[in-house]
Scaffold this motif. Sequence first.
Motif, PDB file in Angstrom:
ATOM      1  N   CYS A   1       0.851  -1.184   0.000  1.00 37.87           N
ATOM      2  CA  CYS A   1       0.000   0.000   0.000  1.00 37.87           C
ATOM      3  C   CYS A   1       0.886   1.233   0.000  1.00 37.87           C
ATOM      4  N   LYS A   2       0.603   2.156  -0.932  1.00 39.44           N
ATOM      5  CA  LYS A   2       1.466   3.326  -1.104  1.00 39.44           C
ATOM      6  C   LYS A   2       1.481   4.251   0.109  1.00 39.44           C
ATOM      7  N   ASN A   3       0.353   4.296   0.812  1.00 42.84           N
ATOM      8  CA  ASN A   3       0.260   5.220   1.950  1.00 42.84           C
ATOM      9  C   ASN A   3       0.914   4.690   3.223  1.00 42.84           C
ATOM     10  N   THR A   4       1.428   3.470   3.140  1.00 39.08           N
ATOM     11  CA  THR A   4       2.024   2.863   4.330  1.00 39.08           C
ATOM     12  C   THR A   4       3.480   3.292   4.467  1.00 39.08           C
ATOM     13  N   ASN A   5       3.874   3.648   5.682  1.00 38.19           N
ATOM     14  CA  ASN A   5       5.285   3.926   5.946  1.00 38.19           C
ATOM     15  C   ASN A   5       5.934   2.626   6.421  1.00 38.19           C
TER      16      ASN A   5
ATOM     17  N   CYS B   1       7.606   8.947  11.934  1.00 39.12           N
ATOM     18  CA  CYS B   1       6.211   9.113  12.359  1.00 39.12           C
ATOM     19  C   CYS B   1       5.992  10.494  12.964  1.00 39.12           C
ATOM     20  N   GLN B   2       4.778  10.988  12.828  1.00 35.93           N
ATOM     21  CA  GLN B   2       4.414  12.314  13.318  1.00 35.93           C
ATOM     22  C   GLN B   2       3.991  12.223  14.773  1.00 35.93           C
ATOM     23  N   SER B   3       4.040  13.359  15.446  1.00 38.84           N
ATOM     24  CA  SER B   3       3.710  13.351  16.868  1.00 38.84           C
ATOM     25  C   SER B   3       2.216  13.519  17.138  1.00 38.84           C
ATOM     26  N   ASP B   4       1.455  13.936  16.116  1.00 45.62           N
ATOM     27  CA  ASP B   4       0.057  14.344  16.337  1.00 45.62           C
ATOM     28  C   ASP B   4      -0.792  13.297  17.061  1.00 45.62           C
ATOM     29  N   HIS B   5      -0.802  12.079  16.522  1.00 45.23           N
ATOM     30  CA  HIS B   5      -1.700  11.067  17.081  1.00 45.23           C
ATOM     31  C   HIS B   5      -0.927   9.893  17.669  1.00 45.23           C
ATOM     32  N   ILE B   6       0.288  10.154  18.086  1.00 45.90           N
ATOM     33  CA  ILE B   6       1.206   9.074  18.460  1.00 45.90           C
ATOM     34  C   ILE B   6       0.686   8.254  19.648  1.00 45.90           C
TER      35      ILE B   6
END
Lengths: 201, 201
Positions: free
Chosen positions: A152-156, B180-185
């Motif tokens: 999936c492209k949106n997956t990191n 990863c972003q901190s927003d919803h961690i």
Amino acid sequence: MCQKTGKYLKQIINEELNRVKKELYFNAAARYFDETGYKHFKISDLAKELETSVGTIYNLFGSKEELYVEYLILKLETFLVNLKSNEGSDPLENLKTYLKYKYAIFIQTEHERNKPITSDPYFFHKLDISNHSVVDELHQYLIRQLRSLIPCKNTNHKHLAIIFKKISDGFIESYLYGECQSDHIVDETIEIFFQGVRIKN
Amino acid sequence: MCQKTGKYLKQIINEELNRVKKELYFNAAARYFDETGYKHFKISDLAKELETSVGTIYNLFGSKEELYVEYLILKLETFLVNLKSNEGSDPLENLKTYLKYKYAIFIQTEHERNKPITSDPYFFHKLDISNHSVVDELHQYLIRQLRSLIPCKNTNHKHLAIIFKKISDGFIESYLYGECQSDHIVDETIEIFFQGVRIKN
């Protein structure tokens, strides 16, 4: 031979001698780490074993810590070579191979009589501290498998690789505390991870 | 005062002096660690700062490593006190509080201007190396919450607590790598964990 060339040659010889010396001492130190682990490893004992001075060892390696990081990297390279030479076309199997090798370090069963790559139970904790390229290559191995499994492209995928690695570290810690059995440890790790990161509908 | 009693009193005074001395030096070292982190911390710089000798510091603490472990334990005790004083009746909220405090060390937002408990990004990795009772008390905190949330007798809550802790370590590592972003961690950690360990139907 003029004095300058003489000096130059002497420098080359000394550098080469130092390199070989460091290598020989490092191999001896690595065998010593295998036996004693980090905690019980003493530079003074190693020096005694090698019939040299403590100063010689410090001159070659800087500190016990630096020597240990070199040792860990050597072990990690072996781990990576083993993984890559067994990498097949089934990404899930490849992830299981990663776990099997990793857990084999901690969980010796009668059926796996091969020597573990290290006897230090905190091996993998400490590795995260070093920023060596081999750590990155191990991430790349995990990322390859995860890309195949979750295309999936949106997956990191690097984020997922790190979470995967950490869950397996958790199983090791739990095992060391006597809180989990070794029987289904690979399958349980796979299960927690894939249930945990399931792509939302 | 006979010689023997004199010696005895002198011993008491010396021991007490040493204790106070160690405490004062330790507090100074802790402030110094806060600023520099482990990697850049030098015993020689600390000695210079305190206008004392390197030997004095080594005599009090043994090694840079041992001094650092004492420092980590102090920080961890602060972390535990904060957690316990904010422990409410909602176990899920308590788990989120644990994550919030833990992540706050790494992720400073404008809304959280309080100083982090440590500036060392490998703080939690290193903690696993020490076998101090405070590490066990942190496990107990997590186990309490998990027992309330998953009141199943066949569940090994300590195993789950370790997996929970490791998943949060994974988010920290991923954040440090910029993955990863901190927003919803906090919510994402909760999600991966509870989906991962869901009790089978």
